[in-house]
Design a protein around this motif. Structure first.
Motif, mmCIF file in Angstrom:
data_model
loop_
_atom_site.group_PDB
_atom_site.id
_atom_site.type_symbol
_atom_site.label_atom_id
_atom_site.label_comp_id
_atom_site.label_asym_id
_atom_site.label_seq_id
_atom_site.Cartn_x
_atom_site.Cartn_y
_atom_site.Cartn_z
ATOM 1 N N ALA A 36 2.614 1.143 11.043
ATOM 2 C CA ALA A 36 1.444 0.285 10.879
ATOM 3 C C ALA A 36 0.162 1.102 10.893
ATOM 4 O O ALA A 36 -0.758 0.871 10.095
ATOM 5 C CB ALA A 36 1.426 -0.772 11.974
ATOM 6 N N ALA A 37 0.083 2.090 11.820
ATOM 7 C CA ALA A 37 -1.102 2.944 11.873
ATOM 8 C C ALA A 37 -1.237 3.765 10.601
ATOM 9 O O ALA A 37 -2.335 3.920 10.047
ATOM 10 C CB ALA A 37 -1.024 3.854 13.096
ATOM 11 N N LEU A 38 -0.097 4.293 10.117
ATOM 12 C CA LEU A 38 -0.126 5.065 8.879
ATOM 13 C C LEU A 38 -0.525 4.186 7.706
ATOM 14 O O LEU A 38 -1.315 4.592 6.849
ATOM 15 C CB LEU A 38 1.254 5.689 8.634
ATOM 16 N N ALA A 39 0.021 2.969 7.667
ATOM 17 C CA ALA A 39 -0.310 2.052 6.571
ATOM 18 C C ALA A 39 -1.794 1.710 6.566
ATOM 19 O O ALA A 39 -2.419 1.600 5.501
ATOM 20 C CB ALA A 39 0.526 0.780 6.688
ATOM 21 N N ALA A 40 -2.387 1.556 7.768
ATOM 22 C CA ALA A 40 -3.813 1.255 7.842
ATOM 23 C C ALA A 40 -4.646 2.411 7.291
ATOM 24 O O ALA A 40 -5.627 2.203 6.568
ATOM 25 C CB ALA A 40 -4.200 0.958 9.288
ATOM 26 N N ARG A 41 -4.230 3.641 7.621
ATOM 27 C CA ARG A 41 -4.960 4.802 7.101
ATOM 28 C C ARG A 41 -4.784 4.931 5.593
ATOM 29 O O ARG A 41 -5.723 5.272 4.869
ATOM 30 C CB ARG A 41 -4.475 6.064 7.800
ATOM 31 N N VAL A 42 -3.565 4.660 5.148
ATOM 32 C CA VAL A 42 -3.301 4.714 3.711
ATOM 33 C C VAL A 42 -4.144 3.682 2.974
ATOM 34 O O VAL A 42 -4.685 3.936 1.897
ATOM 35 C CB VAL A 42 -1.801 4.489 3.447
ATOM 36 N N LYS A 43 -4.275 2.503 3.579
ATOM 37 C CA LYS A 43 -5.048 1.440 2.940
ATOM 38 C C LYS A 43 -6.520 1.830 2.837
ATOM 39 O O LYS A 43 -7.177 1.587 1.821
ATOM 40 C CB LYS A 43 -4.892 0.142 3.733
ATOM 41 N N PRO A 52 7.939 1.436 -8.542
ATOM 42 C CA PRO A 52 7.240 0.595 -7.573
ATOM 43 C C PRO A 52 7.128 1.289 -6.222
ATOM 44 O O PRO A 52 7.948 2.133 -5.867
ATOM 45 C CB PRO A 52 8.124 -0.661 -7.493
ATOM 46 N N ALA A 53 6.111 0.924 -5.471
ATOM 47 C CA ALA A 53 5.898 1.535 -4.165
ATOM 48 C C ALA A 53 6.949 1.062 -3.171
ATOM 49 O O ALA A 53 7.361 -0.099 -3.200
ATOM 50 C CB ALA A 53 4.510 1.185 -3.644
ATOM 51 N N PRO A 54 7.406 1.952 -2.282
ATOM 52 C CA PRO A 54 8.266 1.502 -1.192
ATOM 53 C C PRO A 54 7.464 0.631 -0.254
ATOM 54 O O PRO A 54 6.224 0.571 -0.314
ATOM 55 C CB PRO A 54 8.697 2.811 -0.532
ATOM 56 N N ALA A 55 8.161 -0.076 0.643
ATOM 57 C CA ALA A 55 7.489 -1.025 1.534
ATOM 58 C C ALA A 55 6.363 -0.369 2.321
ATOM 59 O O ALA A 55 5.307 -0.971 2.542
ATOM 60 C CB ALA A 55 8.515 -1.654 2.482
ATOM 61 N N LEU A 56 6.558 0.884 2.741
ATOM 62 C CA LEU A 56 5.557 1.578 3.540
ATOM 63 C C LEU A 56 4.219 1.679 2.833
ATOM 64 O O LEU A 56 3.155 1.599 3.463
ATOM 65 C CB LEU A 56 6.068 2.988 3.877
ATOM 66 N N LEU A 57 4.239 1.836 1.511
ATOM 67 C CA LEU A 57 3.006 2.037 0.743
ATOM 68 C C LEU A 57 2.632 0.837 -0.115
ATOM 69 O O LEU A 57 1.730 0.934 -0.943
ATOM 70 C CB LEU A 57 3.154 3.280 -0.148
ATOM 71 N N ALA A 58 3.311 -0.281 0.091
ATOM 72 C CA ALA A 58 3.050 -1.458 -0.743
ATOM 73 C C ALA A 58 1.634 -1.995 -0.554
ATOM 74 O O ALA A 58 1.090 -2.641 -1.453
ATOM 75 C CB ALA A 58 4.067 -2.555 -0.427
ATOM 76 N N ILE A 83 14.451 7.533 4.150
ATOM 77 C CA ILE A 83 14.577 6.308 3.357
ATOM 78 C C ILE A 83 14.349 5.076 4.223
ATOM 79 O O ILE A 83 13.678 4.115 3.809
ATOM 80 C CB ILE A 83 15.960 6.246 2.685
ATOM 81 N N ASP A 84 14.887 5.077 5.444
ATOM 82 C CA ASP A 84 14.677 3.942 6.350
ATOM 83 C C ASP A 84 13.194 3.755 6.654
ATOM 84 O O ASP A 84 12.694 2.621 6.699
ATOM 85 C CB ASP A 84 15.447 4.151 7.651
ATOM 86 N N THR A 85 12.489 4.861 6.873
ATOM 87 C CA THR A 85 11.060 4.773 7.182
ATOM 88 C C THR A 85 10.277 4.238 5.994
ATOM 89 O O THR A 85 9.396 3.387 6.154
ATOM 90 C CB THR A 85 10.516 6.152 7.590
ATOM 91 N N LEU A 86 10.595 4.716 4.792
ATOM 92 C CA LEU A 86 9.911 4.208 3.602
ATOM 93 C C LEU A 86 10.167 2.720 3.400
ATOM 94 O O LEU A 86 9.329 2.009 2.828
ATOM 95 C CB LEU A 86 10.374 4.982 2.367
ATOM 96 N N SER A 87 11.310 2.234 3.885
ATOM 97 C CA SER A 87 11.676 0.830 3.701
ATOM 98 C C SER A 87 11.055 -0.085 4.737
ATOM 99 O O SER A 87 11.137 -1.309 4.611
ATOM 100 C CB SER A 87 13.206 0.677 3.751
ATOM 101 N N LEU A 88 10.444 0.494 5.773
ATOM 102 C CA LEU A 88 9.847 -0.322 6.826
ATOM 103 C C LEU A 88 8.542 -0.942 6.355
ATOM 104 O O LEU A 88 7.709 -0.284 5.749
ATOM 105 C CB LEU A 88 9.565 0.526 8.059
ATOM 106 N N SER A 89 8.358 -2.215 6.638
ATOM 107 C CA SER A 89 7.065 -2.845 6.404
ATOM 108 C C SER A 89 6.243 -2.724 7.679
ATOM 109 O O SER A 89 6.798 -2.664 8.777
ATOM 110 C CB SER A 89 7.242 -4.320 6.018
ATOM 111 N N PRO A 90 4.922 -2.679 7.572
ATOM 112 C CA PRO A 90 4.089 -2.490 8.760
ATOM 113 C C PRO A 90 4.278 -3.548 9.836
ATOM 114 O O PRO A 90 4.032 -3.286 11.005
ATOM 115 C CB PRO A 90 2.665 -2.526 8.188
ATOM 116 N N ASP A 91 4.708 -4.771 9.457
ATOM 117 C CA ASP A 91 4.876 -5.833 10.449
ATOM 118 C C ASP A 91 6.306 -5.922 10.968
ATOM 119 O O ASP A 91 6.664 -6.877 11.658
ATOM 120 C CB ASP A 91 4.443 -7.181 9.871
#
Length: 483
Positions: free
Chosen positions: A293-300, A200-206, A275-283
């Motif tokens: 959050a900026a990275l997650a937006a680009r990933v999306k 499963p994807a970590p929170a960062l890439l969920a 690991i801490d960064t991968l576990s962070l959710s954008p919000d």
């Protein structure tokens, strides 16, 4: 040079930053070596059975990795008090894991020879990764590192007698266990053939499932091939593991490439930060959240583009909620209650919840046992109310048919015990610091009160509402649902 558990005069201490473990903790090769060590652990019948029955490594691998790294860091800490406290916590955890495997053979996570094998795989994997990474260890360094790992075992068992004292004898011991004791266990097969394919994807890439699925489709088989090629030949032969042409060259190349990271400036790679960064959710309100959050937006956006260019089969998505912040009973069962991912609810699932809560709150006795006891009482209440066919576990259908019975007196007790454990200063409210210790984020907007605290009644009410499966987007969702 000694292979005991203490350093000799004039030598740096075995544990702490000057120890050999500390030197390799942030080494990228450790990611590959840890997978290899985990397979060899899981191939031991006792460890494999304990993992199959109790572990969440398939459904929540990132959580398991984070907690494992934290535990290892503590067990090799320079402060003896830190090591002793973590050893006591691990012993309490392992004492709760016992039973029988699929062939009715008993297993016990406190078995000394089994625990010695776990420590042995970590040491052997570290030595092997250095050799394949183009940095073979000299004899003195290996002996010092072996002394550290025997010290690790001594902290757990009281002495290191289950591992050979002499390093040369260790290699004979290791080969003997591989040849005579390891098996093609279910847990080992899951790691090799299911975990990489369904990670499963970590929170960062969920928020970018398509991009994650695309990357996993490429990297997963490569990791599997590298891991199989890295296993001892005797075990590969016994387990009937196929070796792809060129896999050995690929494996050595991967270790060598990862080993080049040692030439980067010190501090550029930090395992815990990653690991801490991968576990962070954008919000999240973490200071790094804006970047995430900026990275997650680009990933999306990249994920959406990839979906248009090359549709990829993804993991089944949860059904659409029936209303705002609502979900079905089946969704709640799958994402929250079934922690081990075996399709049923039984005691190991609730024990995994208790274990994660105790880990987050860093509980000692008697608070830890009080929390486990509360979850055990809830399990007995659930069995009585929901186990209609008497098979000792609860199916998704049984749960959905009787979901109103979930929030009984025992669950209320779980909420109260959890509140008491979170309220460290015992003043009857949860403040911002205590809230962050449990949820790793600040107060949710709808929890903000005039005095910036969380009362017992509000906490219990929100916990019961969440456990009834009625609400999503609560602080409890990442606590129990994140991978």
């Amino acid at each position: 040079m000694t292979t005991g558990t203490t350093s000799t005069a004039g030598e740096p201490p075995l544990f702490g930053p000057q120890g050999q473990f500390g030197a390799f903790f942030d080494d990228p090769r450790w990611a590959l070596a840890l997978i290899r060590a985990t397979v060899l652990e899981a191939a031991h019948p006792q460890v494999g059975a304990a993992l199959a029955d109790n572990s969440v490594f398939v459904t929540h691998p990132w959580r398991r990795l984070r907690n494992t790294l934290l535990s290892l860091r503590r067990m090799f800490d320079a402060d003896p008090a830190v090591r002793e406290r973590e050893a006591a916590r691990l012993n309490r955890l392992h004492a709760r894991m016992n039973g029988s495997d699929s062939r009715e053979r008993p297993y016990d996570a406190m078995d000394r020879s089994t625990r010695a094998w776990v420590v042995a795989t970590l040491f052997e994997a570290t030595v092997t990764m250095c050799r394949w990474g183009g940095q073979p260890l000299d004899q003195d360094t290996m002996e010092r590192m072996y002394a550290e790992y025997r010290g690790f075992l001594a902290a757990l068992d009281g002495d290191a007698g289950a591992l050979p004292e002499d390093l040369n004898e260790f290699w004979r011991y290791f080969d003997r266990v591989v040849e005579e004791e390891l098996e093609n266990t279910e847990a080992a097969r899951i790691i090799l053939y299911r975990l990489f394919d369904h990670l499963p994807a970590p929170a960062l890439l969920a928020s970018a499932p398509t991009l994650w699925a695309a990357g996993r489709a490429v990297v997963g088989p490569l990791l599997g091939a590298i891991t199989v090629a890295s296993l001892p030949e005797a075990y590969r032969r016994k387990a009937g593991l196929p070796e792809m042409p060129g896999a050995s060259t690929l494996m050595q190349g991967a270790y060598f490439a990862a080993g080049l990271a040692r030439f980067l400036p010190e501090g550029w790679i930090n395992a815990e930060t990653i690991i801490d960064t991968l576990s962070l959710s954008p919000d999240s309100d973490d200071p790094r959240a804006r970047t995430v959050a900026a990275l997650a937006a680009r990933v999306k956006r990249a994920s959406a583009l990839l979906r248009l260019l090359a549709p990829i089969s993804e993991d089944p998505a949860p059904a659409t909620p029936t209303g705002k912040n609502r979900r079905t009973a089946e969704e709640f069962f799958r994402h929250v209650l079934d922690q081990t991912g075996d399709g049923h609810l039984d005691w190991p699932d609730l024990a995994a919840m208790a274990r994660e809560l105790a880990t987050r709150l860093d509980l000692d006795e008697p608070e830890e046992t009080r929390l486990y006891d509360a979850f055990a009482a809830w399990w007995r209440e659930l069995q009585t109310a929901l186990d209609t066919d008497g098979d000792g576990r609860i199916s998704a259908g049984e749960y959905a048919a009787a979901v109103p019975s979930l929030a009984g007196p025992a669950l209320i007790r779980v909420a109260e015990v959890l509140f008491d454990a979170t309220d460290k200063d015992g003043n009857g409210v949860i403040d911002a610091t205590e809230h962050r210790a449990l949820f790793r984020t600040a107060f949710h907007r709808d929890l903000t009160t005039t005095d910036a605290t969380y009362s017992r009644s509000a906490f219990v009410g929100d916990f019961l509402s969440f456990m009834a499966g009625n609400r999503t987007n609560t602080p409890y969702d990442p606590l129990f649902s994140d991978a």
